[in-house]
Design an enzyme around this catalytic site. Structure first.
Site, PDB file in Angstrom:
ATOM      1  N   GLU A  18       9.044  -4.161  10.616  1.00  0.00           N
ATOM      2  CA  GLU A  18       9.504  -2.882  10.076  1.00  0.00           C
ATOM      3  C   GLU A  18      10.073  -1.989  11.174  1.00  0.00           C
ATOM      4  OE1 GLU A  18       6.755  -0.971   7.391  1.00  0.00           O
ATOM      5  OE2 GLU A  18       7.950   0.866   7.311  1.00  0.00           O
ATOM      6  N   ASP A  51       0.838  -1.205   0.000  1.00  0.00           N
ATOM      7  CA  ASP A  51       0.000   0.000   0.000  1.00  0.00           C
ATOM      8  C   ASP A  51       0.877   1.261   0.000  1.00  0.00           C
ATOM      9  OD1 ASP A  51       0.902  -0.180   2.594  1.00  0.00           O
ATOM     10  OD2 ASP A  51      -1.078  -0.092   3.528  1.00  0.00           O
TER      11      ASP A  51
HETATM   12  O1  KIV Z   1       3.575  -1.102   1.627  1.00  0.00           O
HETATM   13  C1  KIV Z   1       4.763  -1.478   1.662  1.00  0.00           C
HETATM   14  O2  KIV Z   1       5.569  -1.211   0.750  1.00  0.00           O
HETATM   15  C2  KIV Z   1       5.203  -2.248   2.817  1.00  0.00           C
HETATM   16  C3  KIV Z   1       6.678  -2.482   2.978  1.00  0.00           C
HETATM   17  C4  KIV Z   1       7.331  -1.251   3.466  1.00  0.00           C
HETATM   18  C5  KIV Z   1       6.962  -3.648   3.837  1.00  0.00           C
HETATM   19  O3  KIV Z   1       4.401  -2.650   3.609  1.00  0.00           O
END
Ligand code: KIV
Length: 272
Positions: A190, A52
């Protein structure tokens, strides 16, 4: 040799757990469209995340909150048409799974049916465990996401490193265990301390994929636009830039403008 010249063996959730078992690191990157996903898959990436983060890097929003389920399905289906090898995971966007588990299941089913991808990812632990259970019961693979969870940015108020204090670290460890017990096939961690991430990865049998979580985990993920240097303003310590595509693209566009204005383009050979 590029992966498309060989007989291609698809990456599955089972392949990822085998990789963890033999200590082979998992490489994951984001993609949101057909052309880029073709290149990323051809290079041999293991997992493509239709994140997202498309809300930020594709649509220019400040946060990941505005992106809709329809938009995620559009991005997921575009990536799916490109990919021959990688496992494709699509993020369940904000507001499509937190309310109740029935809604979560119907959101996940829409992604699986309309984008034909392999799995969904969602953010959170105990708070969303009913949704996780219900989606997995329907046979849909789920990737968890703990630590800095950008869909909760208005609760955190900041993008600083998470789980530095003992209480939050203990909750994260308990959430990770809960997600594994619920049947998640992998978890993203994260922006948390490297030692905590290592401890979680060592305590779980499912793969743990880190972003800003150090080297002690089972794989790494980055946002493609960040690691290619297309985005300029986002520069966290964990980000390694492999290219400066902003400068390269700007240079090429500048040359084109100059060629058009100076009547150099098109030349004799570039017309009918
Ligand atoms: O939306 C995204 O790109 C993510 C990554 C940062 C893991 O969730």
């Amino acid at each position: 040799m590029s992966v498309h010249k060989q007989k291609v063996k698809r990456v599955t959730t089972h392949v990822l757990s085998e990789m963890k078992l033999r200590g082979e690191k998992i490489a994951m990157l984001t993609s949101y469209d057909y052309s880029i996903a073709t290149i990323v898959d051809n290079a041999g990436i293991d997992v493509i995340l239709v994140g997202d983060s498309a809300s930020n890097v594709m649509a220019g929003h400040e946060t990941t909150l505005p992106i809709t389920l329809d938009q995620m399905i559009y991005h997921g289906a575009s990536v799916m048409r490109a990919v021959k090898r990688a496992l494709i995971v699509v993020d369940l966007p904000f507001g499509t799974y937190q309310g109740n588990s029935k809604e979560a299941l119907s959101s996940a089913i829409r992604i699986m049916k309309e984008a034909s991808v392999d799995a969904v990812k969602l953010e959170g632990g105990r708070e969303v465990i009913e949704s996780v259970n219900r989606i997995i019961s329907a046979g849909i693979p789920v990737m968890g996401h703990l630590g800095l969870t950008p869909q909760s940015i208005h609760k955190f108020g900041t993008y600083v490193v998470r789980a530095r204090d003992k209480m939050e670290a203990e909750k994260l460890k308990a959430d990770a265990k809960l997600l594994e017990e619920a049947g998640c096939f992998a978890i993203v961690l994260e922006k948390i301390p490297a030692e905590l991430a290592r401890e979680v990865a060592e305590s779980l049998t499912i793969p743990v994929i880190g972003i800003g979580a150090g080297s002690g985990v089972d794989g790494q993920v980055l946002v493609l636009h960040d690691m290619l240097g297309i985005t300029q303003e986002f520069s966290p310590r964990f980000l390694r830039r492999y290219h400066n595509l902003f400068a390269e693209i700007k240079g090429a566009v500048g040359s084109y403008i100059q060629d058009v204005k100076s009547l150099d383009f098109p030349n004799e050979k570039e017309q009918y």
